[in-house]
Design an enzyme around this catalytic site. Structure first.
Site, PDB file in Angstrom:
ATOM      1  CG  ASP A  31      89.080  32.915  67.375  1.00 59.08           C
ATOM      2  OD1 ASP A  31      89.137  32.951  66.138  1.00 59.08           O
ATOM      3  OD2 ASP A  31      90.091  32.966  68.104  1.00 59.08           O
ATOM      4  CG  ASP A  79      94.062  29.947  64.364  1.00 56.11           C
ATOM      5  OD1 ASP A  79      93.969  28.708  64.314  1.00 56.11           O
ATOM      6  OD2 ASP A  79      94.311  30.648  63.365  1.00 56.11           O
ATOM      7  CG  ASP A 101      96.947  31.124  59.046  1.00 64.35           C
ATOM      8  OD1 ASP A 101      96.712  30.074  58.416  1.00 64.35           O
ATOM      9  OD2 ASP A 101      96.203  32.121  59.007  1.00 64.35           O
ATOM     10  CG  ASP A 147      91.385  36.137  59.546  1.00 63.14           C
ATOM     11  OD1 ASP A 147      91.153  35.765  58.374  1.00 63.14           O
ATOM     12  OD2 ASP A 147      91.919  37.230  59.809  1.00 63.14           O
ATOM     13  CG  ASP A 201      92.378  34.327  70.842  1.00 60.38           C
ATOM     14  OD1 ASP A 201      93.461  34.875  70.571  1.00 60.38           O
ATOM     15  OD2 ASP A 201      91.710  33.709  69.994  1.00 60.38           O
TER      16      ASP A 201
END
Length: 241
Positions: free
Chosen positions: A8, A10, A19, A99, A179
């Site tokens: 992942d 972030d 973001d 994402d 996470d």
């Protein structure tokens, strides 16, 4: 025969959420209430589209956004981990499933010279339009009802592994480092030989520990971490086996 490392981004590679970090570019470093309130669960990418539109309308330009995004800190031990992987690319393939968006991830990896560590980045495609606004699209459409509508990380992982298999690449095991809540779906796909590495104190680790207490444990091995240095230790153990 290599090990596949899936990350992942972030709160895993970087120690914050790109973001929400970008809001530092907004006037007074915050969004108007009506924009904040426009978020609907499962439609984060559409919400971020409105945030980027607002920033552009307020005169926030690409170079300012880039300066802000590339000031984000890496998670503790992550720089050491990525350098370790870079020196051992004969043993690991490495992908990001995130994402966030392609522009932010590119900026951060490029600024730190980590582009070459990753074989592929799967994320929401983004670009600056003619008027200097950052636009972002959904990564794909899928039918998984557990995930936000723009991205099921499990679908991405399975498709990547299948595609690699068609090209004669078969991984001895998969190590998934993440996470968040949207990292649960790919972790449930992992098999007995694989390793889920949730970050300590974050949603994924809390969910996995709750599931094991409820006697619905994962098939894979679960190793929690708080520094990338702990991940190095585990990878060293795996390649020695």
């Amino acid at each position: 025969m290599k090990i596949l490392l899936a990350f992942d981004f972030d709160n895993t590679i970087i120690d914050d959420n790109s973001d929400t970090w970008i809001v530092r570019c907004a006037p007074e470093k915050k969004l108007p209430i009506e924009l904040q309130d426009s978020y609907e669960k499962g439609f984060w990418t559409e919400f971020m589209g409105r945030v980027f539109q607002y920033l552009g309308d307020e005169g926030v330009r690409e170079d300012e956004m880039k300066r802000t995004v590339t000031s984000m800190p890496f998670t503790p031990g992550m720089v050491e981990l990525l350098n370790f992987i870079s020196k051992n690319k004969d043993k690991f393939d490495c992908i990001i499933i995130s994402d966030s968006n392609s522009v932010f991830i590119d900026w951060i990896l490029e600024a730190a010279s980590f582009h070459d560590v990753f074989d592929k980045v799967f994320t929401n495609p983004a670009a600056f339009d003619g008027s200097g606004h950052l636009t972002v699209k959904n990564y794909h459409a899928h039918s998984c009802n557990r995930c936000p509508k723009n991205l099921c990380k499990n679908v991405v992982l399975v498709e990547f592994i299948d595609k690699q298999l068609q090209q004669g690449v078969n991984y001895t095991q998969i190590v998934y480092v993440g996470d968040g809540g949207n990292d649960l779906c790919p972790v449930t796909f992992l098999k007995k030989n694989d390793v889920a590495m949730p970050r300590k104190g974050y949603a994924l680790q809390k969910t996995l520990s709750r599931m094991s207490q409820n006697l619905e444990p994962m098939e894979c091995c679960v190793v929690a971490w708080s520094s990338g240095v702990e991940i190095i230790s585990h990878l060293q153990f795996l390649i020695k086996e």
